[in-house]
Design an enzyme around this catalytic site. Structure first.
Site, PDB file in Angstrom:
ATOM      1  N   GLY A   2       0.787  -1.240   0.000  1.00 33.41           N
ATOM      2  CA  GLY A   2       0.000   0.000   0.000  1.00 33.41           C
ATOM      3  C   GLY A   2       0.811   1.278   0.000  1.00 33.41           C
ATOM      4  N   ASP A   4       0.762   4.050   4.219  1.00 32.52           N
ATOM      5  CA  ASP A   4      -0.344   4.560   3.419  1.00 32.52           C
ATOM      6  C   ASP A   4      -1.449   5.139   4.306  1.00 32.52           C
ATOM      7  OD1 ASP A   4      -1.078   2.032   4.430  1.00 32.52           O
ATOM      8  OD2 ASP A   4      -1.723   1.225   2.502  1.00 32.52           O
ATOM      9  N   ASP A  20      -4.985   3.288  10.259  1.00 27.99           N
ATOM     10  CA  ASP A  20      -6.411   2.966  10.376  1.00 27.99           C
ATOM     11  C   ASP A  20      -6.687   2.543  11.823  1.00 27.99           C
ATOM     12  OD1 ASP A  20      -9.047   2.418   9.369  1.00 27.99           O
ATOM     13  OD2 ASP A  20      -8.516   0.332   9.062  1.00 27.99           O
ATOM     14  N   LYS A  78      -7.023   7.813   9.800  1.00 30.82           N
ATOM     15  CA  LYS A  78      -8.445   7.624  10.109  1.00 30.82           C
ATOM     16  C   LYS A  78      -8.593   7.500  11.618  1.00 30.82           C
ATOM     17  CE  LYS A  78      -9.393   4.350   6.642  1.00 30.82           C
ATOM     18  NZ  LYS A  78     -10.202   3.182   6.251  1.00 30.82           N
ATOM     19  N   VAL A 130     -11.244   3.510   1.717  1.00 27.18           N
ATOM     20  CA  VAL A 130     -10.780   4.341   0.610  1.00 27.18           C
ATOM     21  C   VAL A 130      -9.820   3.560  -0.294  1.00 27.18           C
ATOM     22  CG1 VAL A 130     -11.100   6.479   1.910  1.00 27.18           C
ATOM     23  CG2 VAL A 130      -8.873   5.329   1.979  1.00 27.18           C
ATOM     24  N   ASP A 140      -5.722  -0.383  -1.941  1.00 33.94           N
ATOM     25  CA  ASP A 140      -6.465  -1.287  -2.815  1.00 33.94           C
ATOM     26  C   ASP A 140      -7.813  -1.695  -2.254  1.00 33.94           C
ATOM     27  OD1 ASP A 140      -5.189  -2.961  -0.721  1.00 33.94           O
ATOM     28  OD2 ASP A 140      -6.068  -4.623  -1.855  1.00 33.94           O
TER      29      ASP A 140
END
Ligand code: IMP
Ligand code: MG
Length: 182
Positions: A45, A102, A105, A133, A155, A161
């Protein structure tokens, strides 16, 4: 068929990404001036962000890559455990490690990984994530450098991805619900 037809909303445009990467690269170059900087990217990512960020860094630095995977989980949710599938080549001792990610989360991946890297006696371990996030966080981890805060949505694009697709979109967007629906 164009991938863009599957996108419902663009959250972060190419122009916004370009400007932010330049800003982050300049900050990192100032903060790590005179230091032995190693950029560590987690495949796959972060590969797009890494390629852009390293060219925005104006001081000498090295790069390395690792592959981690979470045990179990689905395409859009991950479980709590992380294993190293492909380890770094670099020796970390005495170096300044900056993890290039990336998206931060749940934070589970990096909460597991950072202590593993610290055991190798680097001088420092910090995190640079292009997306954050915070609403999804399950741990207390934060990014030392971060690009954009995004809402609690899945996203794609700029390396991220869905089912291994959409990584090559040059912006960050949200997929149309029917793309998941099958
Ligand atoms: P964590 O939940 O912070 O451990 O995130 C682990 C990894 O899940 C990230 O590095 C991404 O590769 C992936 N991930 C998290 N959120 C998204 C998303 O919205 N789209 C695509 N991949 C994601
Ligand atoms: Mg992924």
């Amino acid at each position: 068929m164009d991938m863009r037809d599957d996108i419902q909303t663009v959250l972060v445009s190419e122009e916004q990404l370009r400007a932010k990467v330049a800003e982050l690269g300049a900050r990192i170059s100032r903060d790590y001036a005179g230091k032995d900087l190693l950029l560590v990217s987690i495949l796959k990512g972060a590969v797009v962000f890494m390629a852009d960020l390293m060219r925005a860094v104006t001081i000498p630095c090295s790069i390395d890559f690792m592959v981690v995977s979470s045990y179990g989980g689905t395409n859009t949710e991950s479980t709590g455990l992380v294993k190293i599938v492909k380890d770094l080549d670099a020796d970390l001792s005495g170096r300044e490690v900056l993890i290039v990610e990336d998206v931060l989360d749940t934070g589970v991946t990096l909460s597991n990984l950072v202590p593993m890297l610290r055991m190798r006696h680097p001088n420092s371990v910090k995190i640079c994530a292009i997306l954050d996030k915070p609403a999804r966080r399950k741990t207390s981890i934060t990014a030392d450098y971060r690009g954009f805060e995004v809402p609690d949505a899945f996203v794609v694009g700029y390396g991220l991805d869905y089912d291994e697709k959409y990584r090559n979109l040059p912006f960050v967007g949200v997929l149309k619900p029917e793309v998941y629906g099958g």
